[in-house]
Design an enzyme around this catalytic site. Structure first.
Site, PDB file in Angstrom:
ATOM      1  N   ASP A 115       0.828  -1.209   0.000  1.00  0.00           N
ATOM      2  CA  ASP A 115       0.000   0.000   0.000  1.00  0.00           C
ATOM      3  C   ASP A 115       0.863   1.261   0.000  1.00  0.00           C
ATOM      4  OD1 ASP A 115      -2.230  -1.586   0.108  1.00  0.00           O
ATOM      5  OD2 ASP A 115      -2.501  -1.373   2.273  1.00  0.00           O
TER       6      ASP A 115
HETATM    7  N1  URA Z   1      -1.655  -6.045   3.497  1.00  0.00           N
HETATM    8  C1  URA Z   1      -2.068  -4.750   3.588  1.00  0.00           C
HETATM    9  O1  URA Z   1      -3.075  -4.449   4.204  1.00  0.00           O
HETATM   10  N2  URA Z   1      -1.309  -3.810   2.967  1.00  0.00           N
HETATM   11  C2  URA Z   1      -0.183  -4.083   2.298  1.00  0.00           C
HETATM   12  O2  URA Z   1       0.446  -3.184   1.759  1.00  0.00           O
HETATM   13  C3  URA Z   1       0.235  -5.428   2.215  1.00  0.00           C
HETATM   14  C4  URA Z   1      -0.527  -6.389   2.827  1.00  0.00           C
END
Ligand code: URA
Length: 258
Positions: A115
């Site tokens: 993310d």
């Molecule tokens: N799970 C999440 O919530 N965000 C990420 O970036 C990777 C795994």
């Protein structure tokens, strides 16, 4: 038999999707989408899914640019800081991880998303085969996250995470989960998952009542973030590449669930 299984035939043909992935234009999961979207031509004709090509003779173009066949494979680990997109480009002009790869001329792409506000281990390569092996859920490559959360330390939440949570109508189970650290410090969870749904770890934490404050990926299969500085990158060692291939092919179990 072996040749046909890996997508090549005895007469110098191979599947177009394999050829494109091997050429580093995208991971094998994504090249089919490029073909389906009509962005690929072979000898001037629109390519179709499942098509075979003869790399020595056929001329393959993506978005009007010739695809040049196999490149020297490049394998990079980046410690992604928050505030960067883990994509090659962004139509809205936001910063992407590509801007952190100073000195890298190969056309690498990120393998597996992180993310915008997440940080940590981002593996990047132009090797579509390895990218495919690592991201396909059937290969069960475990990604490990260290998550700082707000909320009380409660072992029953770990049990709920381990027994499975329904996300988007599908049951998802962490491969392992435990608290880390002691009193007086922010509450931290270590979670291992092999699936790759968007925001998976955040969904898991939220579903047991935790607010996520910080999310760091520290492992992908046998590959560890280690002491790489935030925003820094390095090439993988040959040993690490070998271990990643072996881990993806044989299933990397990581830490076992108790
Ligand atoms: N799970 C999440 O919530 N965000 C990420 O970036 C990777 C795994």
């Amino acid at each position: 038999m072996g040749n046909q299984q890996d997508g090549r035939s005895a007469v110098g043909e191979e599947r177009l999707s394999r050829f494109l992935a091997r050429s580093g234009v995208a991971s094998r999961r994504h090249v089919d989408a490029l073909i389906a979207e009509g962005r690929v031509t072979v000898n001037g004709k629109l390519a179709v899914l499942g098509q075979k090509v003869r790399p020595a003779e056929d001329r393959v173009f993506l978005d009007g640019r010739e695809v040049g066949g196999a490149q020297e494979p490049v394998y990079i680990i980046l410690n992604k800081p928050p505030g960067y997109l883990s994509t090659c480009a962004d139509p809205r002009g936001r910063r992407t991880v590509m801007s952190l790869l100073e000195g890298v001329s190969a056309r690498v792409f990120p393998v597996g998303r992180l993310d915008y506000d997440a940080e940590g281990l981002l593996f990047m390569t132009n090797d579509g085969e390895l990218a495919y092996l690592l991201t396909h859920p059937k290969h069960k490559v475990i990604k490990e996250y260290v998550v700082t959360v707000a909320g009380p330390r409660d072992e029953s939440k770990i049990q709920r995470i381990l027994s499975g949570i329904i996300i988007g109508g599908k049951r998802v189970q962490a491969d392992y989960a435990r608290f880390q650290g002691g009193d007086g410090r922010p509450l931290t969870l270590v979670i291992g998952v092999h699936e790759g749904q968007k925001h998976l770890v955040k969904h898991i934490c939220r579903s047991v009542g935790y607010t996520v404050k910080r999310l760091i990926r520290v492992k992908v299969g046998p590959l560890c973030l280690g002491s790489l500085d935030r925003g820094a990158w390095r090439y993988l060692t040959p040993r690490e590449v070998k271990d990643l291939y072996a881990g993806a092919r044989n299933g990397w179990e990581g830490e076992r669930k108790e």
